[in-house]
Design an enzyme around this catalytic site. Structure first.
Site, PDB file in Angstrom:
ATOM      1  N   GLU A 191       0.670  -1.084  -0.078  1.00 18.61           N
ATOM      2  CA  GLU A 191       0.480  -0.138  -0.067  1.00 18.61           C
ATOM      3  C   GLU A 191       0.830   1.155   0.412  1.00 18.61           C
ATOM      4  O   GLU A 191       0.366   2.189  -0.739  1.00 18.61           O
ATOM      5  CB  GLU A 191      -1.023   0.028   1.056  1.00 18.61           C
ATOM      6  CG  GLU A 191      -2.233   1.331   1.324  1.00 18.61           C
ATOM      7  CD  GLU A 191      -2.900   0.822   2.207  1.00 18.61           C
ATOM      8  OE1 GLU A 191      -3.495  -0.254   2.571  1.00 18.61           O
ATOM      9  OE2 GLU A 191      -3.719   2.006   2.719  1.00 18.61           O
ATOM     10  N   ARG A 251      -7.446   3.061  13.510  1.00 19.01           N
ATOM     11  CA  ARG A 251      -8.772   2.035  13.183  1.00 19.01           C
ATOM     12  C   ARG A 251      -7.746   0.741  14.711  1.00 19.01           C
ATOM     13  O   ARG A 251      -9.088  -0.055  14.556  1.00 19.01           O
ATOM     14  CB  ARG A 251      -7.538   0.805  11.722  1.00 19.01           C
ATOM     15  CG  ARG A 251      -8.691   0.226  11.379  1.00 19.01           C
ATOM     16  CD  ARG A 251      -8.559  -0.219  10.190  1.00 19.01           C
ATOM     17  NE  ARG A 251      -9.048   0.355   8.944  1.00 19.01           N
ATOM     18  CZ  ARG A 251     -10.165   0.110   8.699  1.00 19.01           C
ATOM     19  NH1 ARG A 251     -11.254  -0.726   9.182  1.00 19.01           N
ATOM     20  NH2 ARG A 251     -10.516   1.198   7.159  1.00 19.01           N
ATOM     21  N   GLU A 297      -9.920  -7.622   3.899  1.00 21.20           N
ATOM     22  CA  GLU A 297      -9.775  -8.095   5.794  1.00 21.20           C
ATOM     23  C   GLU A 297     -10.189  -8.791   6.541  1.00 21.20           C
ATOM     24  O   GLU A 297     -10.066  -9.211   7.346  1.00 21.20           O
ATOM     25  CB  GLU A 297      -9.688  -6.868   6.303  1.00 21.20           C
ATOM     26  CG  GLU A 297      -8.479  -6.040   4.435  1.00 21.20           C
ATOM     27  CD  GLU A 297      -8.285  -4.704   5.360  1.00 21.20           C
ATOM     28  OE1 GLU A 297      -8.771  -3.603   5.089  1.00 21.20           O
ATOM     29  OE2 GLU A 297      -7.423  -4.509   5.815  1.00 21.20           O
TER      30      GLU A 297
END
Ligand code: MTE
Ligand code: LUZ
Ligand code: MOS
Length: 749
Positions: free
Chosen positions: A226, A304, A704
């Protein structure tokens, strides 16, 4: 529809970065990295290396025409180290030569004099010194300080969870070719072509329109590409620009393992309070995230973690705090779950500790506190279309958990050497980039006048099947066969300003944009047919035009040719941005997620109490796919995610020594799940739900969430250890390697 890549993958025909046919004169690049984890660079000498056979150039910070800076969220990461190094594996120079072998030999001739500085690899230690990547953040709901008074039981503890190596089968790599006018095309094995484009432009000091990034597919990314695919692409781009030659890098596995960051290790302190009837009244948690030596994506990962600090439980009083701690390790980065798994691990640890203290089964506490319709999470999002209890109950009945529990208890009564353990792992995972502005995507569709269709989106195929899902959308919208449609590479000239394919949102975001583009084209095509079949309802099915449900004389091809001759535009470009989401960081409140994905899993393991080894007997899952648009691909995501999660929780042990050297630096010392460690039985049942409007075709994001089922296997092993050694006072410290299990089995309390 089977994965459109399946046949070529099996035949070895699929093209990955290292399979791209090389242009004559291509040069090869190998990064040269620091051998100490924290030091001042006193001087370096590349002269000898430069004279080695085959060496064309050795590039360092001095050769950067623009900014020597690749930090995405925070500009704190130089492309090449200048006066200091902050972790072992930090790149100091790029060696470019006629072969990779020449470069590797030359690397041995580079001399660097370091003045060593203290190395810290422990996050709690650097937190105490105030070395943080960003200021700490806290999510609050209710008032924990007052809530303790209402609790009958208060339990405190600590949990630790280690990182994880991505181990994408294809290592990092990129291949840059100069075009004219100082522009470049770069093939990059990246999840984020736009991020690469932006950094190439910044480092080379050229506008983004001179940088074309092309990505066909990745041999796995898992978050590791990423952000961290960028430096290698920037380096080859720099070399290609300076030398005006094609330059390629395909990293050696051990270089990749040493130089790139991994999943973040976390350490956490928790305090949990419950009533007599097992309702969780209050939960406080402090997370210490081991960020490594630069920010990379750590601030987003940390956030997160906070968003998932209560997993699928409703807790009226929450205080969750997180520190992003700057250590002398390679910057840690995105990894499937993106901090969510670490947040969940801590709350599960707290629940298990509480259950052990109270002498109840963790399942009783889990079940009593599942989120319900209308519950508010610590960050203010009110949950709707909640499937937590539905998934739990379906799982219990469908797989006869009560019967399984009895069998396990009987087994444990009759056996000494082998003990079985059980655990249940519910999940609740938010879908959307937590950074609201990243939740948008584009798609470009051309219909050629022979009726064939080519599609480009911002989605990157990395094995998760996103291209197959994109193809399904086109095929279903136009009513044509799959062989009429081609999904092209992800390319910054065709689709600009993309978010990385990440956050499990690739199919939702790009699919919605693609659907919009296809619908716009469909409307125009219907209008063309309408001229022929006035006042009739036009539909496209099986490559044929239907009018009032009756097959006409006109095929898809006829229709396209007619549209073309009537000068109707046969291309469309659409943009989609997720509605409804927002977040206010100053208040730490909002509605950051389009929706949540739910599920429940039951884990049964058998531990060999003589050896400390274990086997996963079964994992039974009920998962909320919504209306899965491709059950074969989606089940594959569950199986792969589960096994990756089990690996993280059990076998995969990253070891850095006190000097910040990666000891587990190859597959001989870093053990990943093999066929023997995969659960003997994996059952996946699709929960029957309506799905969600913001999911593509109501088929919920699946990438995920299943990784977090793996946490259940950790606690199932712990349950078996407890059956053998009930008095043991066990730490919560993943991965639960056989060595640790053995020590726990014979721990004297
Ligand atoms: N599956 C495979 N086979 N390979 C991968 O690299 N990455 C995972 C998941 N599944 C990955 C995978 C991660 S980390 C994410 S965010 C999603 O796929 C990304 O793809 P999606 O958004 O299309 O689900
Ligand atoms: N990347 C990111 C992610 O930038 N933001 C996110 O919220 C996220 N979530 C999961 C994986 N990658
Ligand atoms: Mo996945 S960690 O969002 O690339």
């Amino acid at each position: 529809m089977i994965n459109i890549d399946a046949h070529n993958h099996v035949k070895g025909k699929s093209i990955y970065l290292d399979d791209i046919r090389e242009i004559q004169g291509t040069l090869y690049a190998v990064p040269f990295d620091a051998t100490v984890a924290h030091a001042k660079i006193k001087k370096w000498d590349v002269e000898k290396a430069l004279h080695h056979k085959g060496i064309v150039a050795i590039l360092t910070a001095k050769d950067v025409p623009g900014l020597n800076q690749i930090g995405g969220i925070i500009p704190d990461e130089p492309l090449f180290a200048e006066d200091e190094v902050h972790f072992r594996g930090q790149v100091i120079a790029l060696i470019v030569g006629k072969s990779e072998h020449d470069c590797r030999m030359a690397a041995k001739l580079i001399q660097v004099d370091y003045e060593e500085l203290p190395v810290i690899v422990d996050p709690r230690e650097v937190q105490a010194l105030g070395k943080l990547i960003i200021p700490p953040r806290s999510f609050k709901l209710g008032n924990t300080a007052e809530a303790w008074a209402q609790c009958d039981h208060i339990i405190e503890g600590r949990s630790d969870v280690n990182g994880q190596e991505h181990l994408y089968i294809e290592t990092q790599g990129a291949y840059a070719r100069p075009k004219e006018d100082g522009s470049l095309i770069i093939s990059s094995s990246t999840q984020g072509p736009t991020a690469v484009q932006r950094m190439v432009a910044q480092v080379l000091n050229i506008p983004m329109h001179k940088v074309e990034i092309d990505t066909v597919r990745l041999g796995g990314g898992f978050g590791g590409k990423e952000d961290q695919a960028t430096p290698w692409a920037v380096m080859v781009a720099l070399a290609a620009q300076q030398l005006q030659k094609p330059v390629k890098m395909a990293m050696h596995r051990m270089d990749d393992m040493r130089m790139t960051g991994k999943r973040h290790p976390y350490s956490a302190d928790f305090k949990i309070g419950l009533t007599k009837d097992l309702k969780i009244v209050a939960y406080e948690v402090t997370h210490y995230q081991n960020a490594g030596a630069a920010a990379d994506l750590s601030p987003a990962v940390m956030e997160r973690t906070l968003f998932h600090s209560t997993n699928s439980y409703f807790i009226p009083n929450v205080m969750a705090t997180a520190y992003s701690c700057k250590t002398n390790l390679p910057p840690n980065t995105a990894f499937r779950g993106f901090g969510g798994p670490q947040g969940k691990f801590a709350i599960e640890a707290a629940i298990v500790k509480a259950a052990e203290t109270l002498g109840v089964s963790p399942a009783e506490i889990q079940k009593a506190n599942l989120v319900k319709e209308g519950d508010e999470l610590s960050y203010g999002q009110i949950l709707t279309l909640v499937e937590a209890t539905n998934a739990w109950e379906t799982c219990m009945t469908k797989y006869d958990y009560a019967g399984q529990k009895k069998r396990v208890e009987t087994f444990n009564m009759k056996n000494t050497r082998f003990k079985k353990g059980l655990a249940i792992q519910p999940i609740c995972f938010g879908i959307s980039f937590t950074n609201t502005m990243m939740n948008h995507a584009r798609a470009l569709v051309h219909i050629y006048h022979d009726g064939s269709v080519v599609v480009s989106t911002g989605a990157v195929e990395m094995g998760q099947g996103v291209n197959t899902k994109m193809l399904q959308i086109v095929v279903e919208t136009f009513g044509i066969k799959a062989d009429k449609v081609r999904i092209e590479s992800t390319n910054t000239l065709r689709v600009a300003n993309t978010s990385p394919t990440a956050a499990s949102a690739g199919a939702d975001l790009n699919g919605k944009a693609l659907q919009m583009a296809c619908h716009a084209l469909l409307e125009r095509l219907k209008a063309v047919a309408q001229k022929e079949y006035t006042d009739q309802i036009i539909e496209l099915k099986e490559e044929w035009v239907y009018a009032n449900e009756i097959k006409t004389e006109m095929t898809w091809k006829d229709l396209i040719l007619r549209a073309f001759t009537q000068r109707v535009a046969l291309s469309e470009n659409a943009h989609y941005a997720t509605p409804t989401i927002h977040y206010d960081k100053t208040k730490e409140k909002g509605h950051p997620f389009a929706y949540h994905v739910y599920g429940t899993s039951i884990h049964e393991v058998t531990v060999d109490c003589l050896k400390g080894t274990y086997e996963v007997d079964s994992v039974n899952i009920v998962h909320d796919f919504g209306k899965s648009m491709n059950p074969t691909i989606d089940n594959g995501q569950i199986e792969g995610g589960l096994v990756q999660g089990i690996g993280w929780m059990t076998l995969e042990e990253i070891i850095y020594n006190e000097q910040g050297r990666l000891v587990s630096n190859a597959l001989s010392t870093y053990k990943v799940p093999d066929i023997y460690s995969v659960p003997k039985v994996i059952n996946i049942k699709h929960l029957e739900t309506e799905g969600h409007e913001l999911a593509i075709k109501k088929s919920k994001a699946v990438g995920e969430p299943p990784l977090m089922y793996g946490i259940g296997t950790y606690f199932a092993i712990r349950d078996a250890v407890k059956a053998f050694n009930p008095k043991a006072n066990l730490a919560v410290n993943a991965p639960y390697t056989p060595e640790k299990v053995l020590m726990d089995l014979y721990q004297k309390s």
